[in-house]
Design a protein around this motif. Structure first.
Motif, PDB file in Angstrom:
ATOM      1  N   ILE A 217       0.841  -1.195   0.000  1.00 11.04           N
ATOM      2  CA  ILE A 217       0.000   0.000   0.000  1.00 11.04           C
ATOM      3  C   ILE A 217       0.878   1.246   0.000  1.00 11.04           C
ATOM      4  CG2 ILE A 217      -1.842   1.254   1.181  1.00 11.04           C
ATOM      5  CD1 ILE A 217      -2.617  -1.375   2.535  1.00 11.04           C
ATOM      6  N   GLU A 218       0.753   2.060  -1.023  1.00 16.33           N
ATOM      7  CA  GLU A 218       1.428   3.353  -1.047  1.00 16.33           C
ATOM      8  C   GLU A 218       0.587   4.350  -0.256  1.00 16.33           C
ATOM      9  OE1 GLU A 218       3.652   4.596  -4.784  1.00 16.33           O
ATOM     10  OE2 GLU A 218       2.081   3.295  -5.621  1.00 16.33           O
ATOM     11  N   GLN A 219       1.202   4.986   0.720  1.00 18.75           N
ATOM     12  CA  GLN A 219       0.471   5.877   1.618  1.00 18.75           C
ATOM     13  C   GLN A 219       0.918   7.319   1.394  1.00 18.75           C
ATOM     14  OE1 GLN A 219       0.550   4.381   5.740  1.00 18.75           O
ATOM     15  NE2 GLN A 219       1.366   2.463   4.925  1.00 18.75           N
ATOM     16  N   PHE A 220      -0.055   8.223   1.476  1.00 15.15           N
ATOM     17  CA  PHE A 220       0.241   9.640   1.284  1.00 15.15           C
ATOM     18  C   PHE A 220      -0.602  10.478   2.237  1.00 15.15           C
ATOM     19  CE2 PHE A 220       0.867   7.566  -2.829  1.00 15.15           C
ATOM     20  CZ  PHE A 220       2.162   7.944  -3.144  1.00 15.15           C
ATOM     21  N   VAL A 221      -0.036  11.618   2.623  1.00 14.30           N
ATOM     22  CA  VAL A 221      -0.761  12.659   3.347  1.00 14.30           C
ATOM     23  C   VAL A 221      -1.040  13.788   2.367  1.00 14.30           C
ATOM     24  CG1 VAL A 221      -0.506  14.487   5.057  1.00 14.30           C
ATOM     25  CG2 VAL A 221       0.072  12.139   5.658  1.00 14.30           C
ATOM     26  N   VAL A 222      -2.255  14.304   2.392  1.00  8.34           N
ATOM     27  CA  VAL A 222      -2.632  15.429   1.525  1.00  8.34           C
ATOM     28  C   VAL A 222      -3.061  16.588   2.418  1.00  8.34           C
ATOM     29  CG1 VAL A 222      -4.095  16.210  -0.353  1.00  8.34           C
ATOM     30  CG2 VAL A 222      -3.400  13.809  -0.243  1.00  8.34           C
ATOM     31  N   LYS A 223      -2.315  17.669   2.384  1.00  7.83           N
ATOM     32  CA  LYS A 223      -2.626  18.809   3.236  1.00  7.83           C
ATOM     33  C   LYS A 223      -3.715  19.650   2.586  1.00  7.83           C
ATOM     34  CE  LYS A 223       1.853  19.009   5.538  1.00  7.83           C
ATOM     35  NZ  LYS A 223       3.013  19.847   5.923  1.00  7.83           N
ATOM     36  N   THR A 224      -4.685  20.037   3.386  1.00  7.61           N
ATOM     37  CA  THR A 224      -5.821  20.802   2.882  1.00  7.61           C
ATOM     38  C   THR A 224      -6.352  21.676   4.009  1.00  7.61           C
ATOM     39  OG1 THR A 224      -7.988  20.606   1.808  1.00  7.61           O
ATOM     40  CG2 THR A 224      -7.434  18.941   3.437  1.00  7.61           C
ATOM     41  N   SER A 225      -7.476  22.320   3.748  1.00 11.23           N
ATOM     42  CA  SER A 225      -8.157  23.101   4.777  1.00 11.23           C
ATOM     43  C   SER A 225      -9.519  22.476   5.039  1.00 11.23           C
ATOM     44  CB  SER A 225      -8.338  24.558   4.323  1.00 11.23           C
ATOM     45  OG  SER A 225      -9.207  24.621   3.208  1.00 11.23           O
ATOM     46  N   GLU A 226     -10.099  22.796   6.167  1.00 14.23           N
ATOM     47  CA  GLU A 226     -11.400  22.224   6.499  1.00 14.23           C
ATOM     48  C   GLU A 226     -12.441  22.608   5.452  1.00 14.23           C
ATOM     49  OE1 GLU A 226     -13.386  19.568   8.486  1.00 14.23           O
ATOM     50  OE2 GLU A 226     -11.475  20.259   9.307  1.00 14.23           O
ATOM     51  N   ARG A 227     -12.361  23.822   4.968  1.00 14.31           N
ATOM     52  CA  ARG A 227     -13.341  24.296   4.007  1.00 14.31           C
ATOM     53  C   ARG A 227     -13.101  23.716   2.607  1.00 14.31           C
ATOM     54  NH1 ARG A 227     -14.862  30.683   3.184  1.00 14.31           N
ATOM     55  NH2 ARG A 227     -16.836  30.380   2.118  1.00 14.31           N
ATOM     56  N   GLY A 228     -11.857  23.380   2.297  1.00 23.60           N
ATOM     57  CA  GLY A 228     -11.534  22.905   0.963  1.00 23.60           C
ATOM     58  C   GLY A 228     -11.430  21.405   0.834  1.00 23.60           C
ATOM     59  N   LYS A 229     -11.869  20.657   1.856  1.00 27.39           N
ATOM     60  CA  LYS A 229     -11.701  19.200   1.840  1.00 27.39           C
ATOM     61  C   LYS A 229     -12.363  18.542   0.640  1.00 27.39           C
ATOM     62  CE  LYS A 229     -10.899  17.256   6.439  1.00 27.39           C
ATOM     63  NZ  LYS A 229     -11.525  16.427   7.507  1.00 27.39           N
ATOM     64  N   PHE A 343      -4.777   7.634   0.735  1.00 27.23           N
ATOM     65  CA  PHE A 343      -4.570   9.066   0.923  1.00 27.23           C
ATOM     66  C   PHE A 343      -5.317   9.522   2.173  1.00 27.23           C
ATOM     67  CE2 PHE A 343      -3.985   8.201  -3.519  1.00 27.23           C
ATOM     68  CZ  PHE A 343      -2.948   9.023  -3.921  1.00 27.23           C
ATOM     69  N   THR A 344      -4.656  10.322   2.997  1.00 26.68           N
ATOM     70  CA  THR A 344      -5.282  10.868   4.192  1.00 26.68           C
ATOM     71  C   THR A 344      -5.282  12.383   4.108  1.00 26.68           C
ATOM     72  OG1 THR A 344      -4.545   8.988   5.534  1.00 26.68           O
ATOM     73  CG2 THR A 344      -5.208  10.982   6.712  1.00 26.68           C
ATOM     74  N   LEU A 345      -6.478  12.975   4.115  1.00 24.75           N
ATOM     75  CA  LEU A 345      -6.602  14.426   4.076  1.00 24.75           C
ATOM     76  C   LEU A 345      -6.416  14.975   5.487  1.00 24.75           C
ATOM     77  CD1 LEU A 345      -7.902  13.486   1.390  1.00 24.75           C
ATOM     78  CD2 LEU A 345      -9.549  15.356   1.640  1.00 24.75           C
ATOM     79  N   VAL A 346      -5.473  15.890   5.642  1.00 26.23           N
ATOM     80  CA  VAL A 346      -5.188  16.434   6.973  1.00 26.23           C
ATOM     81  C   VAL A 346      -5.276  17.953   6.934  1.00 26.23           C
ATOM     82  CG1 VAL A 346      -3.771  14.484   7.705  1.00 26.23           C
ATOM     83  CG2 VAL A 346      -2.692  16.410   6.568  1.00 26.23           C
ATOM     84  N   THR A 347      -5.863  18.496   7.974  1.00 24.87           N
ATOM     85  CA  THR A 347      -5.921  19.934   8.185  1.00 24.87           C
ATOM     86  C   THR A 347      -4.992  20.273   9.346  1.00 24.87           C
ATOM     87  OG1 THR A 347      -7.738  19.787   9.776  1.00 24.87           O
ATOM     88  CG2 THR A 347      -8.333  19.884   7.437  1.00 24.87           C
ATOM     89  N   PRO A 348      -4.715  21.552   9.593  1.00 27.14           N
ATOM     90  CA  PRO A 348      -3.838  21.892  10.724  1.00 27.14           C
ATOM     91  C   PRO A 348      -4.295  21.312  12.060  1.00 27.14           C
ATOM     92  CG  PRO A 348      -4.106  23.797   9.300  1.00 27.14           C
ATOM     93  CD  PRO A 348      -5.028  22.741   8.759  1.00 27.14           C
ATOM     94  N   SER A 349      -5.597  21.081  12.240  1.00 25.12           N
ATOM     95  CA  SER A 349      -6.084  20.529  13.507  1.00 25.12           C
ATOM     96  C   SER A 349      -5.816  19.032  13.632  1.00 25.12           C
ATOM     97  CB  SER A 349      -7.592  20.785  13.637  1.00 25.12           C
ATOM     98  OG  SER A 349      -8.308  20.131  12.599  1.00 25.12           O
ATOM     99  N   ASP A 350      -5.330  18.390  12.549  1.00 24.28           N
ATOM    100  CA  ASP A 350      -5.085  16.947  12.570  1.00 24.28           C
ATOM    101  C   ASP A 350      -3.634  16.594  12.884  1.00 24.28           C
ATOM    102  OD1 ASP A 350      -7.730  16.263  11.844  1.00 24.28           O
ATOM    103  OD2 ASP A 350      -7.282  16.685   9.725  1.00 24.28           O
ATOM    104  N   ASP A 351      -2.830  17.561  13.270  1.00 25.28           N
ATOM    105  CA  ASP A 351      -1.404  17.296  13.487  1.00 25.28           C
ATOM    106  C   ASP A 351      -1.182  16.211  14.542  1.00 25.28           C
ATOM    107  OD1 ASP A 351      -0.744  19.143  11.595  1.00 25.28           O
ATOM    108  OD2 ASP A 351      -0.261  20.762  13.003  1.00 25.28           O
TER     109      ASP A 351
END
Length: 448
Positions: A217-229, A343-351
């Motif tokens: 499984i290739e794993q990735f983090v994708v940085k985004t914002s809560e509003r732009g998810k 892929f995991t979508l992360v926002t600043p609150s997910d640190d």
């Protein structure tokens, strides 16, 4: 090593070959001989490694000899969810077609009468969720004194769902002299304590370090914002040319809203979550397995053990609250040696959640370097949607990423004072929003 080297019967080997299998997985090669020798066993392996067949196959041969008695199942398999229980039942039907074994499925969300009738005839294999089993036991509809083989599957998920006290109670109702098999992807201290209490000199088979990285499984983090998810997710789906995918959300309300949003953008998306009745959940899973839909938006009810062939992608729309859930979510792809992408979508609150995931897996998940980006406001030229009536609905839709319709021209209104940003809901609060009438005092502007 081949299945023929494990000591299974000719009838069972015939069913295995017809199912398209020849070589056992490591957990199967290690577990099957021990189960056939009637030993207690602890099996620790990553999700997607074939744990189900490692106990189903030897159980079929063990139960081939003996007879059933009314209300007294000969063996018991405990599963945390209805979907997992139904999947184990499918395995028994597939591999046991040349054996005359009876089976009953005890799960919530369906009529109890048919389940009681099956028990009255006597069953060789009882597959149950703890809640429904305890319910029938307390009604006097089932006796466990004749059950000589117990399987506790997905034990760590049982812990997360609060079933451990029920399992301990069930174990006290079973014969002391029995064979017990415990399977889990991880071994937290409460599960170790449970095994020490109810298993006798068990053999431990561990084919991979708990929660270690699956190389398929290739794993990735994708940085985004809560509003732009949602924009980010749709961009990823297009960029990856997704064939079949599961999208995981933390809340049931998010599952419903995201599925509807994807459908508005013409994606063949469905949903599954704990508020759906069992028949609806089964129907939605069948649509997904049959290819009627190719995207399934799900809560963690689908994160454990569900085996759907050909799932190429997993998207974590929300970073999971518990790091163990991450391992199980992404385990829906890359199964049985196939390749997958997660892929995991992360926002600043997910640190903090991301740090906990990386500590558990021992793997620093790389940041995705593709073209998918978070946008603060949706592209209002995308797929149309039906406008909502009423001032509150219009205000709530304005600027949302699933409301791409261009706003109508209006007469200029007097300027209003800026509104404070809304406080995000806590985990224990509902995020459905206020749908009641607008109080009169809120419509009065300052200085009017």
């Amino acid at each position: 090593m081949k299945f023929a080297d494990l000591g299974l019967s000719d009838e069972l080997l015939r069913a295995i070959i017809e199912a398209g299998y020849d070589t056992p997985t490591p957990i199967q090669a290690g577990a099957i001989p021990s189960v056939l020798m009637m030993r207690d066993m602890i099996g620790i392996a990553q999700t997607g490694t074939g744990k189900t067949a490692s106990f189903v196959l030897p159980m079929i041969d063990i139960l081939a000899h003996g007879r059933t008695r009314a209300l007294m199942p000969r063996s018991l398999i405990l599963e945390p969810t209805r979907e997992l229980a139904a999947q184990v039942a499918e395995n028994f039907e597939k591999y046991g077609k040349y054996h005359k074994l009876s089976m009953a499925l005890l799960i919530g969300g369906v009529q109890m009468g048919d389940q009681v009738k099956a028990l009255e005839k006597g069953v060789d294999v009882l597959i149950a969720t703890p809640g429904r089993l305890m319910d029938l036991f307390e009604r006097g509809k089932i006796l466990l004194t004749g059950c000589n083989l117990l399987v506790i599957d997905e034990a760590d998920r049982m812990l997360d769902m609060g079933f451990i006290p029920d399992i301990e109670h069930i174990c006290t109702k079973l014969p002391a002299n029995r064979q017990t098999l415990l399977f889990s992807a991880t071994m937290p201290p409460p599960i170790k304590k449970l095994a020490d209490k109810f298993l006798s000199n068990p053999k431990t088979i561990e084919v991979a370090r708990p929660a270690s990285r699956n190389e398929n499984i290739e794993q990735f983090v994708v940085k985004t914002s809560e509003r732009g998810k949602r924009d980010t997710l749709r961009a990823l789906i297009e960029e990856e040319d997704v064939g079949t995918a599961i999208i995981f959300c933390n809340r049931k309300t998010t599952v419903r809203e995201l599925a509807k949003s994807l459908q508005r953008y013409r994606y063949r998306a469905g949903e599954i979550h704990g508020d759906m009745d069992q028949s609806s959940r089964i129907a939605e899973l069948d649509r997904f397995k049959n290819g009627d839909i190719n995207i399934l938006v799900a809560s963690d009810v689908a994160a454990r053990g569900l085996d759907v062939k050909g799932v190429s992608h997993v998207f974590n729309f929300d970073a999971p609250w518990h790091p163990d859930d991450y391992v199980h979510r992404i385990g829906r792809t890359g199964r049985a040696g196939a390749q997958g992408r997660a892929f995991t979508l992360v926002t600043p609150s997910d640190d903090e959640a991301l740090d906990n995931i990386q500590k558990l897996t021992g793997y620093n998940i790389p940041v995705h370097g593709g073209t998918a980006k978070a946008s603060p406001v949706a592209d209002e030229t995308e797929a149309p949607r039906e406008p909502k009536s009423g001032r509150r609905g219009a205000n709530r839709n304005k600027g949302r990423d699933d409301a791409p319709e261009a706003p109508r021209a209006r007469a200029k209104a007097p300027p209003k004072p800026p509104k404070a940003a809304p406080r995000p809901p806590r985990d224990d609060e509902s995020d459905d929003g206020w749908n009641g009438p607008l109080p009169d005092f809120l419509s009065v502007g300052f200085g009017s």
